[in-house]
Enzyme design. Sequence first.
Site, mmCIF file in Angstrom:
data_model
loop_
_atom_site.group_PDB
_atom_site.id
_atom_site.type_symbol
_atom_site.label_atom_id
_atom_site.label_comp_id
_atom_site.label_asym_id
_atom_site.label_seq_id
_atom_site.Cartn_x
_atom_site.Cartn_y
_atom_site.Cartn_z
ATOM 1 N N GLU A 129 0.833 -1.243 0.084
ATOM 2 C CA GLU A 129 -0.042 0.020 0.225
ATOM 3 C C GLU A 129 0.778 1.233 -0.001
ATOM 4 O O GLU A 129 0.704 1.771 0.956
ATOM 5 C CB GLU A 129 -1.103 -0.022 1.153
ATOM 6 N N GLU A 177 -6.044 -8.044 0.431
ATOM 7 C CA GLU A 177 -6.500 -7.525 1.645
ATOM 8 C C GLU A 177 -7.923 -7.367 1.379
ATOM 9 O O GLU A 177 -8.472 -6.716 0.342
ATOM 10 C CB GLU A 177 -5.933 -6.604 2.400
HETATM 11 O O1 IFM Z 1 -4.316 -2.901 9.089
HETATM 12 C C1 IFM Z 1 -4.242 -2.516 7.987
HETATM 13 C C2 IFM Z 1 -3.254 -2.954 6.968
HETATM 14 O O2 IFM Z 1 -2.107 -2.920 7.529
HETATM 15 C C3 IFM Z 1 -3.077 -2.525 5.622
HETATM 16 N N1 IFM Z 1 -4.323 -2.252 4.865
HETATM 17 C C4 IFM Z 1 -5.405 -1.963 5.582
HETATM 18 C C5 IFM Z 1 -5.807 -2.541 6.755
HETATM 19 C C6 IFM Z 1 -6.965 -2.122 7.771
HETATM 20 O O3 IFM Z 1 -6.895 -0.744 8.002
#
Ligand code: IFM
Length: 501
Positions: free
Chosen positions: A210, A407
């Site tokens: 990210e 994710e």
């Molecule tokens: O916890 C985070 C993760 O580290 C990165 N993506 C979003 C998740 C939720 O905020």
Amino acid sequence: MSAPRPAATSRRGFLAQGLGLTAATLAAPALNLVGREKESTAAPLPASFPPDFEWAVATAAIQVEGAAREDGRGDSIWDTFCREPGRIADGGTVDVSCDHYHRFAADIALMAELGVKHYRFSIAWPRIIPEGRGAVNEKGVDFYRRLVDCLRDHGITPHATLYHWDLPQALQDRYAGWQSREVAQDFADYATAVVSRLGDRIDRWMPLNEIATFAYYSGYAVGRTPPHAPGIALATPREQSQIIHHTLLAHGLACQAIRAASPRPCRIAGAENFESCVPIIETPEHIEAAKKAFADSFVNGAILHPLLHGRWDSAWAELHRERLPEVAEGDWRTIAQPLDELGFNCYTGGYFKASSQGRGYESIAIPAGYPKGGLPWLNIIPEAPYWGIRLVSEAFNAPHLPIFISENGLSDSATADASGLVSDIDRIAYSRAYLRQILRAKQEGYPVSGYYHWSFLDNFEWSEGYTKRFGLVHVDFTSQRRTPKLGYHWYRETIRAGHAL
Ligand code: IFM
């Protein structure tokens, strides 16, 4: 290694089969597909994901490991940040977290019971090279050897992210971390250190997680509160974009380092949370509007074009010319490393409609009271994965690049009942709705290869500390007791069935 290229007809052929149409009929612009699908009375599309679909869970080192001062680990910027009063909502630290460092064997046994065959975790740079550059801490490497061997013993494939936001504090002190180009070479050297030691056991790599979050929204761009470590907001858009450029350079150099150091063929993916733009009504005019918004988005163009094509798109660059960073000779060549697949961290998105003003689209404001997944930014937009996947393919010219949801999840609002069970029905409803849209993308022939639920365990949610719970498994942070939530049981049955139940 470049991305495996499916036969050129694959998406249209797949659609055509399902719809009883010829591939030639489907050679029409994508805008017409939605209408055609609805009109079709032909054989139904596959109702389940294929057997090789990657059902998975994800975590990140600093959010679960703990053992912050054990076996030679150095401090990261998050260790320092947590010590600054007022930075973390509940005053939590990363010292113990879920204690996964000591409890990984039991955690992996619970993963195996869940039925996942893939686990995405991250490697902590300060555990491997405590000073950020220089000497390797072999005890830190040994931890990941034990972890990966345990995963393999349970039939779970390891997928390692090299950077999930835990920059060694020493590099922040030495040259202001991501503000300096120097960080890119140090990151590549760290990648070499890891892959030359663990590449015999791991062949799925993600260099950075990210970029948009750690380099921009919650990182160096002004405005987002609470901020992330190191807590620096840069004043000008150009300075902010320069950070993104340094991360892209780090990505490119790390891809080269991974491929050079890997003792066997391996696969490299990005893991990006690009902005998904969803047409509020699925008609051609609104779809076209969403597509334009997707292509115009600052973070989409700043990150995806360089990652996928090693340059900016010229129309995008014209639109954002006030904020373009300095790019040195040769940088684009370095960044343009072929990717084998693209991870999409998909939590939310935005709704768009056509407009006769401006650039032909309008973002629809999210009204107060709109359903959220436990955090102000986490608006529940179930169509986000479908449109993100589709628009990367259509607007960013990557129709054959395998894409997976690296994710997806929310922070639930449930509490345990007398028996200790957390009935996280918000997680179940959310994940079910998102998964159905992911299946829709698959049914339409987009090369979707997996779903990684975030997260396996409740864990350290950055500036929110331990106040937000993203886990399929509840963690009591006092006793470290793990209790699978109702969502864990739902996910297990979903994996067994091959589609969202
Ligand atoms: O916890 C985070 C993760 O580290 C990165 N993506 C979003 C998740 C939720 O905020």
